[in-house]
Design a protein around this motif. Sequence first.
Motif, PDB file in Angstrom:
ATOM      1  N   ASN A 120       0.836  -1.213   0.000  1.00 19.57           N
ATOM      2  CA  ASN A 120       0.000   0.000   0.000  1.00 19.57           C
ATOM      3  C   ASN A 120       0.866   1.255   0.000  1.00 19.57           C
ATOM      4  O   ASN A 120       0.552   2.228  -0.700  1.00 19.57           O
ATOM      5  CB  ASN A 120      -0.942   0.008   1.204  1.00 19.57           C
ATOM      6  CG  ASN A 120      -2.075  -0.982   1.040  1.00 19.57           C
ATOM      7  OD1 ASN A 120      -2.430  -1.360  -0.062  1.00 19.57           O
ATOM      8  ND2 ASN A 120      -2.629  -1.422   2.150  1.00 19.57           N
ATOM      9  N   SER A 131      -1.020  -3.240 -15.188  1.00 25.45           N
ATOM     10  CA  SER A 131      -1.838  -2.456 -14.261  1.00 25.45           C
ATOM     11  C   SER A 131      -1.200  -2.543 -12.880  1.00 25.45           C
ATOM     12  O   SER A 131      -0.390  -3.437 -12.607  1.00 25.45           O
ATOM     13  CB  SER A 131      -3.266  -3.007 -14.205  1.00 25.45           C
ATOM     14  OG  SER A 131      -3.285  -4.243 -13.513  1.00 25.45           O
ATOM     15  N   LYS A 132      -1.575  -1.627 -12.007  1.00 28.83           N
ATOM     16  CA  LYS A 132      -1.043  -1.628 -10.640  1.00 28.83           C
ATOM     17  C   LYS A 132      -1.299  -2.976  -9.965  1.00 28.83           C
ATOM     18  O   LYS A 132      -0.414  -3.548  -9.342  1.00 28.83           O
ATOM     19  CB  LYS A 132      -1.670  -0.504  -9.824  1.00 28.83           C
ATOM     20  CG  LYS A 132      -1.216  -0.488  -8.374  1.00 28.83           C
ATOM     21  CD  LYS A 132      -2.046   0.453  -7.530  1.00 28.83           C
ATOM     22  CE  LYS A 132      -1.648   0.483  -6.077  1.00 28.83           C
ATOM     23  NZ  LYS A 132      -1.466  -0.796  -5.439  1.00 28.83           N
ATOM     24  N   GLY A 133      -2.507  -3.488 -10.080  1.00 32.30           N
ATOM     25  CA  GLY A 133      -2.857  -4.757  -9.448  1.00 32.30           C
ATOM     26  C   GLY A 133      -2.029  -5.910  -9.971  1.00 32.30           C
ATOM     27  O   GLY A 133      -1.561  -6.759  -9.205  1.00 32.30           O
ATOM     28  N   GLU A 134      -1.839  -5.945 -11.295  1.00 38.32           N
ATOM     29  CA  GLU A 134      -1.028  -7.007 -11.889  1.00 38.32           C
ATOM     30  C   GLU A 134       0.424  -6.883 -11.445  1.00 38.32           C
ATOM     31  O   GLU A 134       1.059  -7.873 -11.076  1.00 38.32           O
ATOM     32  CB  GLU A 134      -1.111  -6.937 -13.415  1.00 38.32           C
ATOM     33  CG  GLU A 134      -2.474  -7.289 -13.970  1.00 38.32           C
ATOM     34  CD  GLU A 134      -2.665  -6.899 -15.416  1.00 38.32           C
ATOM     35  OE1 GLU A 134      -3.619  -7.400 -16.030  1.00 38.32           O
ATOM     36  OE2 GLU A 134      -1.880  -6.075 -15.948  1.00 38.32           O
ATOM     37  N   ASP A 149       1.613  -5.435  -8.737  1.00 35.70           N
ATOM     38  CA  ASP A 149       1.732  -5.781  -7.316  1.00 35.70           C
ATOM     39  C   ASP A 149       1.795  -7.291  -7.121  1.00 35.70           C
ATOM     40  O   ASP A 149       2.631  -7.799  -6.372  1.00 35.70           O
ATOM     41  CB  ASP A 149       0.557  -5.205  -6.515  1.00 35.70           C
ATOM     42  CG  ASP A 149       0.668  -3.710  -6.295  1.00 35.70           C
ATOM     43  OD1 ASP A 149       1.759  -3.137  -6.489  1.00 35.70           O
ATOM     44  OD2 ASP A 149      -0.358  -3.110  -5.929  1.00 35.70           O
ATOM     45  N   LEU A 151      -2.814  -8.215  -0.086  1.00 33.80           N
ATOM     46  CA  LEU A 151      -3.543  -7.224  -0.876  1.00 33.80           C
ATOM     47  C   LEU A 151      -5.024  -7.147  -0.531  1.00 33.80           C
ATOM     48  O   LEU A 151      -5.733  -6.281  -1.050  1.00 33.80           O
ATOM     49  CB  LEU A 151      -3.377  -7.519  -2.374  1.00 33.80           C
ATOM     50  CG  LEU A 151      -1.942  -7.465  -2.905  1.00 33.80           C
ATOM     51  CD1 LEU A 151      -1.907  -7.828  -4.375  1.00 33.80           C
ATOM     52  CD2 LEU A 151      -1.325  -6.096  -2.658  1.00 33.80           C
ATOM     53  N   ILE A 203      -7.334  -9.392  -1.300  1.00 31.85           N
ATOM     54  CA  ILE A 203      -8.107  -9.844  -2.456  1.00 31.85           C
ATOM     55  C   ILE A 203      -8.273 -11.362  -2.373  1.00 31.85           C
ATOM     56  O   ILE A 203      -7.603 -12.025  -1.583  1.00 31.85           O
ATOM     57  CB  ILE A 203      -7.437  -9.454  -3.792  1.00 31.85           C
ATOM     58  CG1 ILE A 203      -6.018 -10.025  -3.897  1.00 31.85           C
ATOM     59  CG2 ILE A 203      -7.411  -7.931  -3.951  1.00 31.85           C
ATOM     60  CD1 ILE A 203      -5.313  -9.733  -5.216  1.00 31.85           C
ATOM     61  N   THR A 243      -8.449 -14.051  -7.538  1.00 33.36           N
ATOM     62  CA  THR A 243      -8.029 -12.780  -8.129  1.00 33.36           C
ATOM     63  C   THR A 243      -6.518 -12.753  -8.295  1.00 33.36           C
ATOM     64  O   THR A 243      -6.004 -12.276  -9.312  1.00 33.36           O
ATOM     65  CB  THR A 243      -8.509 -11.597  -7.268  1.00 33.36           C
ATOM     66  OG1 THR A 243      -9.928 -11.677  -7.125  1.00 33.36           O
ATOM     67  CG2 THR A 243      -8.124 -10.269  -7.882  1.00 33.36           C
ATOM     68  N   ARG A 265      -4.907 -12.362 -11.943  1.00 28.60           N
ATOM     69  CA  ARG A 265      -4.009 -11.225 -12.210  1.00 28.60           C
ATOM     70  C   ARG A 265      -2.633 -11.729 -12.630  1.00 28.60           C
ATOM     71  O   ARG A 265      -2.019 -11.182 -13.558  1.00 28.60           O
ATOM     72  CB  ARG A 265      -3.866 -10.332 -10.977  1.00 28.60           C
ATOM     73  CG  ARG A 265      -5.059  -9.452 -10.736  1.00 28.60           C
ATOM     74  CD  ARG A 265      -4.835  -8.552  -9.538  1.00 28.60           C
ATOM     75  NE  ARG A 265      -6.034  -7.791  -9.232  1.00 28.60           N
ATOM     76  CZ  ARG A 265      -6.161  -7.003  -8.180  1.00 28.60           C
ATOM     77  NH1 ARG A 265      -5.161  -6.863  -7.323  1.00 28.60           N
ATOM     78  NH2 ARG A 265      -7.282  -6.352  -7.964  1.00 28.60           N
TER      79      ARG A 265
END
Length: 179
Positions: free
Chosen positions: A75, A128-131, A133, A152, A154, A158, A162
């Motif tokens: 984060n 992407s940020k999520g990928e 991370d 995360l 999630i 997910t 990702r």
Amino acid sequence: MIVVSDVASVVDAERFGAVFDAHYEEIRRYIGRRLDLDVAEDLAAETFLVAFRGRDRFDAARGAVRPWLYGIATNLIGRHRRAEVRRYRAMARAGPAPDDEGHDQRVVDSVAAEVTVGRLSKALARLSKGERDVVLLVAYGELTYDEVAEALGIAYGTVASRLSRARTKLHRSLGADVR
């Protein structure tokens, strides 16, 4: 896996030092891989400050201390996301840093590293940020899918999706066969 001493250390302010001692270097290395090493020290310290201040909200039933710390660190890294993307783009443009080896070895290393670092940096910047991370928690943090999900906040599925999408994008960007 919940380590009783870690859980007790998180809840008890006097024993929080055990959490710091057990995990600081690992968290600092993870942040250093994601961001500049100069920032890693500060963000690692901030990670433990956030954890210390929020230790009363730590829920051992939800998971272990390690992924919780990785979640906090991720984060904080997210706050530096723009700088991270700029760094990957700059690395892609600049190539590897020179070193003190002989000229011949520098030329060989430079050619190999330019191709690898440049292409990988561009590919990571495009995720992407999520990928990104998820990929970097698995690659740099060596976390399991379950731990990434905890870190995360999630679902396990997910994480898997990702990571799958990121791998496909990275394979395409790097010119590898995608099956």
